[in-house]
Write an enzyme that holds these catalytic residues in place. Structure first.
Site, PDB file in Angstrom:
ATOM      1  N   TRP A 210       0.854  -1.197   0.000  1.00  9.87           N
ATOM      2  CA  TRP A 210       0.000   0.000   0.000  1.00  9.87           C
ATOM      3  C   TRP A 210       0.897   1.258   0.000  1.00  9.87           C
ATOM      4  O   TRP A 210       0.576   2.253  -0.631  1.00  9.87           O
ATOM      5  CB  TRP A 210      -0.949   0.012   1.205  1.00  9.87           C
ATOM      6  CG  TRP A 210      -2.130  -0.908   1.039  1.00  9.87           C
ATOM      7  CD1 TRP A 210      -2.172  -2.047   0.294  1.00  9.87           C
ATOM      8  CD2 TRP A 210      -3.433  -0.755   1.613  1.00  9.87           C
ATOM      9  NE1 TRP A 210      -3.412  -2.626   0.386  1.00  9.87           N
ATOM     10  CE2 TRP A 210      -4.205  -1.873   1.181  1.00  9.87           C
ATOM     11  CE3 TRP A 210      -4.025   0.169   2.464  1.00  9.87           C
ATOM     12  CZ2 TRP A 210      -5.532  -2.042   1.566  1.00  9.87           C
ATOM     13  CZ3 TRP A 210      -5.351  -0.009   2.850  1.00  9.87           C
ATOM     14  CH2 TRP A 210      -6.101  -1.106   2.399  1.00  9.87           C
TER      15      TRP A 210
ATOM     16  N   LYS B 231      -9.717  -1.637   6.877  1.00 10.95           N
ATOM     17  CA  LYS B 231     -10.261  -2.986   6.665  1.00 10.95           C
ATOM     18  C   LYS B 231     -11.137  -3.317   7.878  1.00 10.95           C
ATOM     19  O   LYS B 231     -10.836  -2.920   8.992  1.00 10.95           O
ATOM     20  CB  LYS B 231      -9.123  -3.986   6.556  1.00 10.95           C
ATOM     21  CG  LYS B 231      -9.624  -5.415   6.480  1.00 10.95           C
ATOM     22  CD  LYS B 231      -8.677  -6.312   5.759  1.00 10.95           C
ATOM     23  CE  LYS B 231      -7.455  -6.662   6.582  1.00 10.95           C
ATOM     24  NZ  LYS B 231      -6.493  -7.383   5.762  1.00 10.95           N
TER      25      LYS B 231
ATOM     26  N   ASP C 297      -4.828  -1.530   6.967  1.00 13.42           N
ATOM     27  CA  ASP C 297      -5.141  -2.842   6.380  1.00 13.42           C
ATOM     28  C   ASP C 297      -4.739  -3.944   7.362  1.00 13.42           C
ATOM     29  O   ASP C 297      -4.366  -5.038   6.978  1.00 13.42           O
ATOM     30  CB  ASP C 297      -4.348  -2.971   5.055  1.00 13.42           C
ATOM     31  CG  ASP C 297      -4.696  -4.241   4.288  1.00 13.42           C
ATOM     32  OD1 ASP C 297      -5.814  -4.741   4.449  1.00 13.42           O
ATOM     33  OD2 ASP C 297      -3.837  -4.716   3.531  1.00 13.42           O
TER      34      ASP C 297
END
Ligand code: SAM
Length: 505
Positions: A60, A159, A119
Site C-alpha cells: 500500500w 479494513k 489494512d
C-alpha cells in the site's frame, strides 16, 4: 479443509498475484487500495501526507508513493519489520501502543495527514471469537490514530471484518466522518469476509466523547461471552442440527447451492444467511421457465453471485423473486387461485388424474430420498477415508476427485467451463447436511401446501414479513461470518507475497 486448499495452491494464485509480481508490488493486496482509490475519487493523488498503519510488507505504501504528489510524506508502520523503500518512511511498532503514537508524532511534526490507511489483521492463533474481537479492537485503535493525525476533511480507509462488531464500528465512523461507505474491491476475494470502509470528510470535532474510541464501551458485551461462544462452536458434543441441516461448528468458508433449491426451500432466510452464492443450471427446464420472468434481471443475477455483500433492498428483491418463482412453478398457489380451487369441484376424470399425479410425485420423492440416502452414505465413507480410516473402495472416482477440488477454484473452473460440473460435485461434498435437511422438507411438503392455504392472509403483508426476515437474516449472517474469520486470515496470509507479512489481508 486446510489440506485441500494447499493441494490446490495453483488455483489460488490468481491474476492479482501475477499482476502484483509483474508490477513489482510486494503483495497482491496492492490492487485493493488501487481499486478503492479509483472508486472514491482518486484521493491518493490529492494527498500530500499519508499514514499507512499495519503496512508490511509495504504494497500500500508502494501504491501511495506512486500516486501521491511528488515529495509527499508517506509513513508506514507495522509490528513486523519492513524492507526499506524509496520515498517512504517506515518504522516498526505496535499500533496499539504509546510507542507507536509518539514515534508517529515525531515523524509528523506539525503536519496533518490527508489520508490514513489501515489494512491490519492480527495474527491468527486464537479461536475465531477472540480473533474477531482483536480485529475490531485493532480497527478502533487505527481510528484513534487517524483521529489524532487527520486533517479536517481527511480520509480514513480501513479494513473491517464482518462480525457482530461491524455495525458498531460503522456507527462510530459515522460520528466522525461526513461520508462512510463500505466497499469490497474486486481484488478482495469473495470468500474473504473482509470489507473495506472508506470514511471521507473527517469532521475533526473539537471535543471528542472518549467513549467513542473506547473498546470497552463500543464492544461492551464481548469479553465475558468469548469462552462460551468458542466452546459452543468447537465442542462437537453440543452440535445442534438446524433447520437447513447446518450445525454449530460448520466452519466451511464457501457455500453455494442451486437457485432452484432456494425456490423450493421452506426456510429461505436460513439459506440466504448460510450461502455465498446461488448457482444456475441453464439447462434445467424449471430455470428455463424462470429466466423468462421479467423479474429475472441482470441485477438479480449479479446479486445471487455474491450473497454476502447484499443490502436490504437486494435481499427483498431476491425474496420477491422467489415468491413469484414459487407461484409460477406451482409450489405456492396464488391466493385468488386457491379460492378457485376450493370452490370448483373436480370431475371424476380430473380426480383420477390428480390422484395419479400424486402417486407419481410420491414415487419421485421416494427415488429422490433413496438417492440422497446413498449420497449421504458415500459422503460419510468419503469423510472416513479422508481421515485415513478406510481405503477408497465404494466411492466413485468422480466423487473422490471432486472432493479434491479446491473450494476456492471457482474462477478457474468458470474459465475452463467445468463450473457446472464442479458446482454439482461441490454441492455433494459440502451440502450433505443441507441435503438431509431438504429431505425433511420433502417429508413435510404436502403439509406445507395446507399450511400455505391457512396462512394466505399473512402472505399479503409481504413488506413487514420481509423486514422481519431481513433482520433475522442479518443476525444469522453475522454469526456465520464471524466463524469464517480464521479461514479468511489463513487464506489471505498465503496470498501475501513477502514472508514479512505474516497475517491476512
Ligand atoms: N497493506 C499491506 C500491504 O499491502 O503490503 C498488508 C498488510 S497485512 C495484510 C496486515 C499487517 O498487519 C501485517 O503485516 C501485520 O504485521 C500487521 N499488524 C497486525 N497487528 C498489528 C499491530 N498491532 N501493530 C502493527 N501492525 C500490525
Amino acid at each position: 479443509m486446510g489440506k485441500t486448499q494447499k493441494k490446490n495452491s495453483k488455483g489460488r494464485l490468481d491474476r492479482y498475484y501475477y499482476l502484483a509480481k509483474e508490477k513489482g508490488y510486494r503483495a497482491r493486496s496492492s490492487f485493493k487500495i488501487i481499486q478503492i482509490n479509483e472508486k472514491y475519487g482518486h484521493f491518493l493523488e490529492k494527498s500530500k501526507v499519508v499514514i499507512d498503519l499495519c503496512a508490511a510488507p509495504g504494497s500500500w505504501c508502494q501504491v501511495a508513493s506512486k500516486l501521491c504528489p511528488v515529495n509527499s510524506l508517506i509513513i508506514g508502520v507495522d509490528i513486523v519489520p519492513m524492507k526499506p523503500m524509496p520515498n517512504v518512511i517506515t518504522f516498526q511498532s505496535d499500533i496499539t501502543t504509546e510507542d507507536c503514537r509518539s514515534k508517529l508524532r515525531g515523524y509528523m511534526k506539525t503536519w496533518k495527514a490527508d489520508t490514513v490507511l489501515h489494512d491490519g489483521a492480527p495474527n491468527v492463533g486464537l479461536g475465531w471469537v477472540q480473533d474477531a474481537f482483536t480485529q475490531s479492537q485493532l480497527t478502533l485503535q487505527a481510528l484513534k490514530l487517524a483521529v489524532e493525525n487527520l486533517v479536517v476533511n481527511g480520509t480514513f480507509v480501513t479494513k473491517i471484518f464482518r462480525s457482530k462488531d461491524y455495525n458498531k464500528l460503522i456507527w462510530v465512523f459515522q460520528q466522525l466522518f461526513e461520508k462512510v461507505e463500505a466497499t469490497k474491491p474486486p481484488a478482495s476475494r469473495n470468500v474473504s469476509a473482509e470489507i473495506f470502509v472508506v470514511c471521507k470528510g473527517f469532521k475533526a470535532p473539537k471535543r471528542l466523547d472518549p467513549r467513542l474510541l473506547d473498546p470497552k464501551e463500543v464492544f461492551e458485551e464481548l469479553p465475558d461471552g468469548q469462552q462460551n461462544m468458542e466452546s459452543k462452536i468447537y465442542n462437537p458434543e453440543k452440535k445442534v442440527r438446524k433447520r437447513q441441516g447446518y450445525e454449530e461448528g460448520d466452519n466451511l468458508l464457501y457455500h453455494e447451492t442451486s437457485i432452484l433449491d432456494f425456490v423450493r426451500t421452506e426456510d429461505p432466510i436460513s439459506m440466504l444467511g448460510e450461502m455465498n452464492k446461488f448457482t444456475i443450471d441453464e439447462n434445467d427446464h424449471e430455470w428455463k421457465i424462470l429466466k423468462k420472468l421479467k423479474q429475472t434481471t441482470d441485477e438479480f443475477r449479479s446479486c445471487i453471485e455474491d450473497l454476502k455483500v447484499l443490502g436490504k433492498k437486494d435481499f427483498k428483491m431476491i425474496l420477491r423473486w422467489r415468491k413469484i418463482a414459487r407461484e409460477i412453478l406451482g409450489i405456492e398457489v396464488k391466493d385468488d387461485a386457491k379460492t378457485e380451487i376450493e370452490v370448483v369441484p373436480l370431475t371424476e376424470e380430473e380426480q383420477i388424474e390428480k390422484d395419479l399425479q400424486g402417486l407419481q410425485e410420491k414415487q419421485r420423492l421416494n427415488v429422490k430420498r433413496e438417492r440422497r440416502r446413498k449420497n449421504e452414505m458415500k459422503q460419510k465413507e468419503l469423510q472416513r477415508m479422508q481421515m485415513n480410516m478406510i481405503t477408497p473402495t465404494d466411492i466413485g472416482i468422480e466423487a473422490a476427485s471432486l472432493g479434491k477440488e479446491s473450494l476456492f477454484n471457482l474462477k478457474t473452473a468458470e474459465k475452463t467451463g467445468i463450473l457446472n460440473d464442479l458446482a454439482k460435485g461441490k454441492k455433494r461434498m459440502i451440502f450433505t447436511d443441507d441435503e438431509l435437511a431438504k429431505d425433511n422438507d420433502i417429508y413435510i411438503d404436502e403439509n406445507i401446501m395446507i399450511k400455505d392455504k391457512d396462512s394466505a392472509a399473512d402472505a399479503d403483508d409481504l413488506e413487514s414479513e420481509l423486514n422481519a426476515m431481513y433482520s433475522d437474516y442479518k443476525t444469522r449472517r453475522s454469526e456465520r461470518d464471524a466463524k469464517i474469520l480464521v479461514e479468511n486470515r489463513e487464506e489471505e496470509d498465503r496470498a501475501v507475497l513477502s514472508p514479512t507479512c505474516n497475517t491476512a489481508t
